[in-house]
Design an enzyme around this catalytic site. Structure first.
Site, short mmCIF file in Angstrom:
data_model
loop_
_atom_site.label_atom_id
_atom_site.label_comp_id
_atom_site.label_asym_id
_atom_site.label_seq_id
_atom_site.Cartn_x
_atom_site.Cartn_y
_atom_site.Cartn_z
N ASP A 1 -22.91 12.25 -27.26
CA ASP A 1 -21.54 12.72 -27.10
C ASP A 1 -20.84 12.05 -25.92
O ASP A 1 -20.44 12.70 -24.98
CB ASP A 1 -21.47 14.24 -26.97
CG ASP A 1 -22.49 14.76 -25.97
OD1 ASP A 1 -23.34 13.97 -25.55
OD2 ASP A 1 -22.41 15.93 -25.62
N GLU B 1 0.14 5.84 12.27
CA GLU B 1 -1.19 5.34 12.59
C GLU B 1 -1.16 3.87 12.96
O GLU B 1 -1.77 3.44 13.93
CB GLU B 1 -2.12 5.56 11.40
CG GLU B 1 -3.56 5.28 11.76
CD GLU B 1 -4.51 5.52 10.60
OE1 GLU B 1 -4.04 5.83 9.50
OE2 GLU B 1 -5.72 5.39 10.83
N ASP B 2 -0.43 3.08 12.19
CA ASP B 2 -0.54 1.64 12.31
C ASP B 2 0.54 0.97 13.16
O ASP B 2 0.46 -0.20 13.45
CB ASP B 2 -0.50 0.98 10.92
CG ASP B 2 -1.70 1.39 10.10
OD1 ASP B 2 -2.64 1.96 10.70
OD2 ASP B 2 -1.69 1.15 8.88
N HIS C 1 0.82 -1.22 0.00
CA HIS C 1 0.00 0.00 0.00
C HIS C 1 0.86 1.28 0.00
O HIS C 1 0.72 2.10 -0.90
CB HIS C 1 -1.00 -0.05 1.16
CG HIS C 1 -1.73 1.23 1.38
ND1 HIS C 1 -2.58 1.77 0.44
CD2 HIS C 1 -1.70 2.11 2.42
CE1 HIS C 1 -3.06 2.92 0.90
NE2 HIS C 1 -2.55 3.15 2.09
N ASP D 1 -3.36 8.36 -1.19
CA ASP D 1 -3.72 7.29 -0.25
C ASP D 1 -5.15 6.82 -0.54
O ASP D 1 -5.43 5.64 -0.69
CB ASP D 1 -3.59 7.84 1.18
CG ASP D 1 -4.04 6.86 2.22
OD1 ASP D 1 -3.80 5.64 2.05
OD2 ASP D 1 -4.62 7.30 3.25
N HIS E 1 3.33 7.16 5.20
CA HIS E 1 2.10 7.80 5.68
C HIS E 1 1.32 7.00 6.69
O HIS E 1 0.58 7.56 7.48
CB HIS E 1 1.22 8.22 4.49
CG HIS E 1 0.40 7.10 3.92
ND1 HIS E 1 0.87 6.28 2.94
CD2 HIS E 1 -0.84 6.67 4.20
CE1 HIS E 1 -0.06 5.39 2.63
NE2 HIS E 1 -1.11 5.61 3.39
#
Ligand code: MN
Length: 717
Positions: free
Chosen positions: A259, A76-77, A48, A139, A72
């Site tokens: 169109d 957080e993880d 990712h 992301d 990034h």
């Protein structure tokens, strides 16, 4: 699977002096932090951040942004801290990573207060460093690409959030490809069936379309080359969500949508843009009201281009965008096309204008303490091509920029629109063509006797208003046709043993309608009023043949032939209408067809049948039900007038030579206009009578052989 080596290669292409070590280090750090973690797809988590960094490299962003893409999700993880990132990668990367982490924790579907709070945070992060939102967009894009592994509820939530917040932001930043991809990806999860069916229909017609695209491209290319313009031309279907929205807003089916292909012509200079526009409009008839000059008036996100829609080679609508390479860069990359990250956050003078809206956002967030007011204001800024106005009760309504009080009136209720007489904006009377401004409070004044006019169609912007006005006009016209049909039929009925009034009650009219493939008695009357079915034909279906007045109308009347026969004149006409001779026709001034041209007849109201060239633009936009087949009668004596223009050096005797040649070619001169220009040139116009197109071409060739002639061409009357 993308590898770090691919990313390094991509960056090197646009930035040879990049900090390879920084990216390598970020990669190793991210790999360690995410070690052992898996994505829902079962793949290693590291994929990712690598993909996100890859997207950022495709956007040609700077080293710090790409490094932040790799990092990034580490805060957080995993157990990594801001401090650690700051120490290893510098404070800017740390700020970026933290900014993205904060935005990721926001959820935008919560109550208004939380939503406003989240927006504030996002605005703060964006204004501090716009790269935060670019990393966040990358992301989100990768998450949308891999959304299939999530549970349905989560798919729904993320997709709606993307459509409501992130796609508009990408649009606001001018990153067109990302906006389109985010919209399509969201649409796929929000309305899976609609998406699948559209995708199926688009791919079904693909083979045919790509051949068509190639044809159109070659045609344009040839025309441009004749004018010494060499351009990049591309054609592709529009993105699915935009097609869907078009079908929705115009309330039409896919098959009625012409169109869906957009062509793009990229040239070297602004002057060439306008030249190309002229060439295209010369090649195909432009649709009125569809031309937009975003070069003179760039969009709020700085997008520049010329847009036009024309009637293409098969009469279908084609949308064409014309722009320079530089404009194209801006259209594709948006904000990133302008920004030199070397100077980091210090925006230079030129960028200042581009980021004024961003600064404005920042000020709103400071000034507007009221959450709902703040949210409204933010939305105004995220959707620059829309205006937001208030109803008398304080409800907010959104319209395309340039909308009028009439658009507003129809958004309240069809009846309000249909009886709209005037309007007040913020308490003051304004004209109906007034352009709505953000924040206006609009009151509509109605009157039972007020009605829409055709002129309204020219000023309204919303498709709802347009559709409703058209509908009203149509109903009006239909009403008149029904009345006329009734009168005609009543007259005819009096000549036969028929009780006109009973026809309605006993259902005879309805059954006759069905014979003609119509649904109701009113449909039948309207068709009679329109002239497509004669009253006589209707009566014939009601009475047994022996009761019909035998000598008046002996032959079997086909639809249309009756009107056609009425139009029959004494003069011999060179045209066959549905195989009929001597029908009264006139030749349309707009395209002046010649024997040999492909033609079609158009039933005018009360002025007989007008003959147009089959590819005439006027015809393309008209009611197809009023077209009739028309052919040239092959005779040797027919002559049609045509105008030609010769340009030559002003040489003595040249005029005599021209007239002699014309006589030799058996072209009678009906009139001539001779004109000498200042630079010793002569421009002469002749109206001549000719047999057919072949004849004309022979004449033009002959004239071209005269010494001193520089140009011979056919011109319009
Ligand atoms: Mn992520």
């Amino acid at each position: 699977m993308i590898r770090i080596g691919d990313i390094l290669e991509r960056i090197e292409l646009y930035n040879p002096d990049f900090d390879e070590e920084l990216i390598q280090k970020a990669y190793v750090f991210s790999a360690k932090a995410h070690q052992g973690q898996l994505r829902l797809s079962g793949e290693p988590y590291l994929i990712h951040p690598l993909e996100v960094a890859g997207i950022l490299a495709n956007m040609h962003l700077d080293d710090q942004s790409v490094a932040s893409g790799l990092l990034h999700d580490t805060i957080e993880d995993s157990l990594v801290t801001h401090k650690e990132i700051s120490r290893l990668f510098g404070s800017q990367v740390a700020e970026l990573v933290e900014g993205v982490t904060k935005i990721s924790k926001m959820s935008f579907e919560s109550s208004e207060d939380t939503q406003a709070e989240n927006f504030r945070k996002m605005v703060l992060a964006m204004t501090k460093d716009i790269r935060v939102i670019l990393v966040k967009l990358a992301d989100r894009l990768h998450n949308m690409r891999t959304l299939e592994y999530h549970k349905p509820e989560k798919q729904q939530r993320i997709a709606s959030e993307t459509l409501d917040i992130y796609a508009p932001i990408a649009n606001r930043l001018g990153i067109d490809w990302m906006k389109s991809e985010l919209e399509d990806a969201s649409f796929k999860y929000i309305m899976p069936e609609a998406y699948a069916s559209l995708e199926r229909q688009i791919s079904k017609s693909e083979k045919e379309r790509s051949r068509y695209i190639e044809d159109v491209k070659q045609l344009i290319k040839k025309k441009l080359a004749e004018n010494d313009i060499f351009a990049e031309i591309s054609g592709r279907p529009k993105h699915i969500y935009s097609i869907f929205r078009k079908m929705q807003s115009q309330n039409i089916e896919f098959s009625e949508l012409y169109d869906i292909t957009a062509f793009r012509i990229i040239v070297n200079s602004v002057t060439e843009c306008y030249e190309v526009l002229g060439i295209v409009h010369n090649l195909w008839v432009p649709i009125p009201g569809k031309f937009k000059d975003y070069i003179a008036l760039p969009k709020a996100n700085l997008y520049q281009s010329l847009h036009t829609t024309v009637n293409g080679p098969k009469g279908e609508r084609i949308e064409i965008q014309i722009r320079t390479h530089e404009m194209h860069q801006v259209a594709e990359m948006g904000i990133a096309a302008h920004w030199k990250y070397k100077e980091a956050i210090n925006l230079d003078e030129k960028d200042d204008k581009r980021f004024r809206w961003l600064r404005q956002l920042f000020e709103y967030q400071n000034d507007l303490r009221d959450n709902s007011e703040f949210l409204e204001t933010i939305k105004v800024d995220l959707f620059p091509d829309e205006v937001f106005v208030f109803t008398p009760t304080g409800e907010v309504k959104e319209f395309p920029r340039g909308s009028t009080p009439i658009d507003f009136a129809y958004s309240i209720h069809t009846e309000v629109g249909n009886h709209c007489k005037g309007a007040k904006a913020n308490g003051k009377i304004v004209p109906l063509k007034y352009n709505l401004h953000n924040g206006d409070r609009i009151v509509i004044i109605t009157h039972p006797q007020a009605h829409p006019s055709k002129d309204w169609l020219k000023t309204v912007k919303s498709s709802r208003a347009r559709t409703k006005i058209r509908q009203w006009i149509k109903t009006q016209e239909r009403g008149q046709s029904i009345q006329l049909g009734k009168d005609l039929l009543e007259k005819e009925a009096k000549r036969h043993p028929v009780n006109f009034n009973r026809l309605f009650k006993d259902g005879s009219l309805k059954s006759v309608a069905e014979i003609f493939g119509l649904n109701t008695a009113d449909d039948l009357l309207a068709t009679v009023g329109y002239g497509k079915i004669t009253p006589r034909q209707v009566i014939r279906r009601i009475l047994p043949p022996e009761e019909l007045d035998a000598e008046a109308h002996p032959e079997e009347q086909k639809p249309l032939l009756k009107i056609i026969s009425k139009l029959k004149g004494k003069d011999s006409s060179p045209i066959l209408i549905k195989g009929e001779e001597n029908v009264l026709v006139r030749f349309a001034k707009c395209c002046n067809p010649l024997p040999g041209d492909k033609i079609v007849g158009f039933i005018t109201r009360g002025r007989g049948i007008a003959i147009h060239k089959a590819d005439c633009g006027t015809i393309m936009n008209s009611d197809p039900q009023r077209l009739v087949e028309a052919k040239w009668k092959v005779t040797d004596t027919t002559r049609r007038p045509v105008k030609i223009q010769t340009t030559s050096f002003d040489r003595r005797g040249i005029l005599a030579e021209i007239t002699k040649k014309l006589a030799a070619e058996e072209a009678d001169i009906l009139s001539a206009r001779v004109h000498t220009t200042d630079d010793k040139h002569a421009v002469n116009q002749f109206e001549i009578a000719i047999k057919d197109l072949k004849h004309l071409n022979r004449i033009i060739r002959a004239l071209n052989h005269i010494k001193g002639i520089t140009e011979v061409k056919r011109i319009q009357f």
